[in-house]
Design an enzyme around this catalytic site. Structure first.
Site, mmCIF file in Angstrom:
data_model
loop_
_atom_site.group_PDB
_atom_site.id
_atom_site.type_symbol
_atom_site.label_atom_id
_atom_site.label_comp_id
_atom_site.label_asym_id
_atom_site.label_seq_id
_atom_site.Cartn_x
_atom_site.Cartn_y
_atom_site.Cartn_z
ATOM 1 N N LYS A 69 0.794 -1.225 0.000
ATOM 2 C CA LYS A 69 0.000 0.000 0.000
ATOM 3 C C LYS A 69 0.834 1.287 0.000
ATOM 4 O O LYS A 69 0.364 2.329 -0.447
ATOM 5 C CB LYS A 69 -0.964 0.001 1.190
ATOM 6 C CG LYS A 69 -2.044 -1.077 1.114
ATOM 7 C CD LYS A 69 -2.867 -1.113 2.386
ATOM 8 C CE LYS A 69 -3.912 -2.213 2.362
ATOM 9 N NZ LYS A 69 -5.077 -1.867 1.573
ATOM 10 N N GLY A 130 1.222 -0.266 9.292
ATOM 11 C CA GLY A 130 1.381 -0.190 7.840
ATOM 12 C C GLY A 130 0.347 0.698 7.185
ATOM 13 O O GLY A 130 -0.295 1.537 7.841
#
Length: 274
Positions: A69, A130
């Site tokens: 991502k 994350g």
């Protein structure tokens, strides 16, 4: 499903551990709406080459999952504000070779916070640091939550995320409790090294009122199973997957399915992960 043909539009997903969630959800809607489209999941061995393939082959849409991502940001041409705001991408739309990045994770989490009427005064333990954790933390911050602790073994990432939103950071949650537990790590994910592990202690689960796991595969993660056994309010990764996938579908096709069509696609998706 429509037979493969030269005029078919292709959408894909890129993930370290692909599931059939997006494949079943999108393909079900393509068929229901009579679209000459197809969706396929991939586990890339080279992210840069995969994104080059999206551009060069005219692939219309590309979903991005953990752990890509953030890494994919350098590979796109434009960043929509939804992705720029949290420096995280889960959707790429290809317009004649121009790749624009979006993030539909944020809107999915925000909708679930509102739908479940979570109290902004509640304390939150959010495990993860994350790209998906960024979207989740931003959604909680924007919903008015202030008592949030980021739990992350990676001190650099954990502190950076907590500082970004004015939260606290801890490396370990073994002796921590909160009203709301949120897992945004691969712990409990099928086929992973910790697929049978609990992301929070049994004591933390017992003390919480809400258990929220963004992991969508399996549909019943160890955390969700434990939370259900303890009688907690549950928010599942399958719910996140449906909401974010719906917004991806709209970005790719320009069509917003009816509520009944979405429900049918969600049921079809869940039937494949039971």
């Amino acid at each position: 499903m429509t037979l493969l043909n030269k005029d078919m539009t292709l959408c894909i997903s890129l993930s370290a551990r692909p599931s059939n969630n997006g494949t079943r959800f999108h393909n079900h809607l393509y068929e229901a709406l009579g679209l000459n489209w197809i969706y396929k999941a991939f586990a890339p061995t080279d992210l840069a080459q995969a994104i080059a393939g999206v551009r060069g082959l005219g692939i219309r849409g590309c979903a991005i999952s953990m752990p890509y991502k953030e890494d994919v940001i350098a590979l796109v041409d434009r960043m929509d504000p939804s992705a720029t705001a949290i420096d995280s991408v889960n959707t790429i739309v290809n317009d004649a070779g121009v790749l624009t990045a979006y993030n539909t994770d944020y809107s999915a989490i925000a909708q679930l916070i509102a739908r479940n009427e979570l109290d902004p005064a509640a304390s939150v333990l959010l495990r993860g640091s994350g790209g998906m954790a960024k979207a989740t933390a931003a959604a909680f911050r924007d919903a008015g939550f202030a008592d949030v602790t980021i739990v992350a073994r990676n001190e650099s990432n954990g502190r950076a995320l907590s500082d970004l939103y004015g939260f606290r950071w801890r490396a370990d949650a073994s002796d921590s409790t909160a009203d709301i537990l949120v897992n945004v790590t691969p712990i409990g994910m099928a086929s992973g090294s910790e697929e049978h592990a609990l992301s929070f202690s049994e004591a933390a689960i017992a003390a919480a009122s809400v258990v929220f796991d963004v992991v969508a595969l399996p549909a019943e993660t160890p955390l969700i199973i434990a939370g259900r056994a303890a009688g907690k309010t549950l928010i599942t990764g399958a719910e996140v997957a449906t909401l974010q996938a719906l917004e991806q579908f709209v970005l790719y096709t320009g069509i917003r399915p009816s509520a009944a069509q979405v429900q049918a696609a969600e049921e079809f998706m869940r039937a494949g992960t039971a």
